[in-house]
Each structure stands twice: as C-alpha cells, then as structure tokens.
Design a protein around this motif. Structure first.
Motif, mmCIF file in Angstrom:
data_model
loop_
_atom_site.group_PDB
_atom_site.id
_atom_site.type_symbol
_atom_site.label_atom_id
_atom_site.label_comp_id
_atom_site.label_asym_id
_atom_site.label_seq_id
_atom_site.Cartn_x
_atom_site.Cartn_y
_atom_site.Cartn_z
ATOM 1 N N HIS A 175 29.625 32.377 36.616
ATOM 2 C CA HIS A 175 30.616 31.155 36.109
ATOM 3 C C HIS A 175 30.620 29.987 37.087
ATOM 4 O O HIS A 175 30.587 29.080 36.129
ATOM 5 N N LYS A 231 37.975 33.995 39.485
ATOM 6 C CA LYS A 231 36.771 33.107 39.448
ATOM 7 C C LYS A 231 37.254 31.897 38.934
ATOM 8 O O LYS A 231 36.712 30.802 39.612
ATOM 9 N N HIS A 245 31.238 35.583 39.963
ATOM 10 C CA HIS A 245 31.613 34.102 40.453
ATOM 11 C C HIS A 245 30.345 33.389 40.418
ATOM 12 O O HIS A 245 30.502 32.336 39.745
ATOM 13 N N ALA A 254 37.358 40.016 40.623
ATOM 14 C CA ALA A 254 36.386 38.657 40.522
ATOM 15 C C ALA A 254 36.527 37.940 38.866
ATOM 16 O O ALA A 254 36.612 36.836 38.983
#
Length: 219
Positions: free
Chosen positions: A63, A33, A60, A29
């Motif tokens: 972000h 991301k 994710h 991830a």
C-alpha cells in the motif's frame, strides 16, 4: 525466527486469513494501512530506501509503495512463511519500487542491510519480548544516518497507564498468550531509544487508541 504454538511465529503474527488469490491477509493491517500512511506520509524522506521491520503479509508495504512511488521500499521478516507471503503479494502488485523481502531478525547482532533512509515498524513491539525493542533500537542506530527517522506504530501505555480499557484488555490477552509480550510503556521505549542515540521527536494520535511514534537518529 521459529514457529511456536503461541502464534504464527515467535513474534505473534497470528490471526491471519486467506484472501483473494490465496494470499495471507491480516485484517488489522487492512484496517490500519491507510491511517498509518496518512500519519507518516509527510514525515518520510522525499527519496531513498525505507525499510519495514516485520513486514508480515506485505499489506502495509505494498500500500505504501503504491501511494509513494518515489521511494524504494524494502520489506523484511524473520519468518519464512510470512516472507514468502509478502513476496507473492509484491509479485502480484507488480510494483517496481518494492524489493524482495529480506530475512531480518531484530535480535541479530547484524542486519542484512548497511543503511536506510527511514525505518517503519508496525505492531511488533507488543507481540515480541522486550529484547526485540532493544534490538530494534540498536539496529536503527546502526543503519540510519543522522537525522533519519524511525516510525513505530502500535498500542502503548503512557505513564504506566493504559490509554483505554480496550488496551488494558488487549494487554492482558497478550500476556496470557506469552508472558514476554505486552503493551509497552512509552517512557520505557523512549529511554531505550535514547540509550542508542535515537530520540523521540513526535507522537501522532491514531484511531483505536494507538500511537505513531516518530524517532530521529541523533548526529
């Protein structure tokens, strides 16, 4: 969603490590991301609620929410431990546009939300039984308004062929862990979506032989 010996939960979110402040971290991830956001940024709605299916550790969605503050982000996961991990990451990020994680299992006949302006699902289809893909499409058809989009990221076969030797090896390792898992064929996913009134409108090539699939809910 229940814990099993084959992974952190029955959809295979294993391989997690402990990071700063004791937060659970998914290395994949962390790597993907930014590329995923680059792929979907211009294709997301300008406003509204974006639901992430199987949010895992929340890397994710935190972000995305930080980069796109004009959207409201709703994380979900069926695993209690992962929802707690995502909730703690969200709390520490102090972002006002991320809601508390909801318990959502795509296999459930009813989801705990009535509508969404977009849905994002990252790296779930290959670490879940085929019924999870079917559940995702059924749920997306229920909660997305006509024209709203479903974004799916992951590894896929095309024409029943792997895109790279590394994907073929990955598929074999998944099926060894659980015979119901595996890299899905793009044609099968597209047909499943169409059965529920969701159509594939765009394919974005991604790093490491992955794809972002963009679907729209038909009118």
């Amino acid at each position: 969603m229940t814990t099993s010996s084959s992974g952190r939960n029955r959809y295979g979110k294993g391989g997690l490590t402990e990071g700063v402040e004791g937060l659970l971290v998914s290395p994949s991830a962390e790597r993907n991301k930014a590329p995923i956001l680059d792929a979907i940024r211009a294709r997301l709605p300008a406003s509204g609620v974006v639901v992430e299916i199987a949010s895992g550790t929340g890397q994710h969605i935190v972000h995305f929410a930080r980069e796109l503050p004009g959207l409201i982000w709703q994380p979900t996961d069926a695993d209690d431990e992962l929802r707690a991990a995502a909730g703690e990451r969200i709390r520490l990020a102090a972002l006002s546009n991320v809601r508390a994680p909801l318990r959502l299992d795509v296999l459930a006949p009813d989801w705990p939300l009535a509508e969404a302006d977009a849905i994002v699902c990252i790296n779930m289809l290959h670490v879940a039984p085929w019924s999870a893909t079917q559940g995702l499409m059924k749920g997306a058809a229920r909660v997305l308004r006509p024209g709203a989009r479903l974004f799916i990221y992951g590894a896929f076969k095309r024409g029943d062929r792997h895109c790279a030797p590394s994907n073929e090896a990955f598929d074999a390792s998944l099926r060894e862990r659980n015979p119901e898992w595996g890299v899905r064929d793009l044609d099968d996913v597209e047909r499943c979506a169409e059965q529920h009134g969701v159509v594939l409108v765009e394919i974005v090539e991604m790093p490491a032989n992955n794809l972002t699939l963009i679907f729209e809910r038909k009118a």
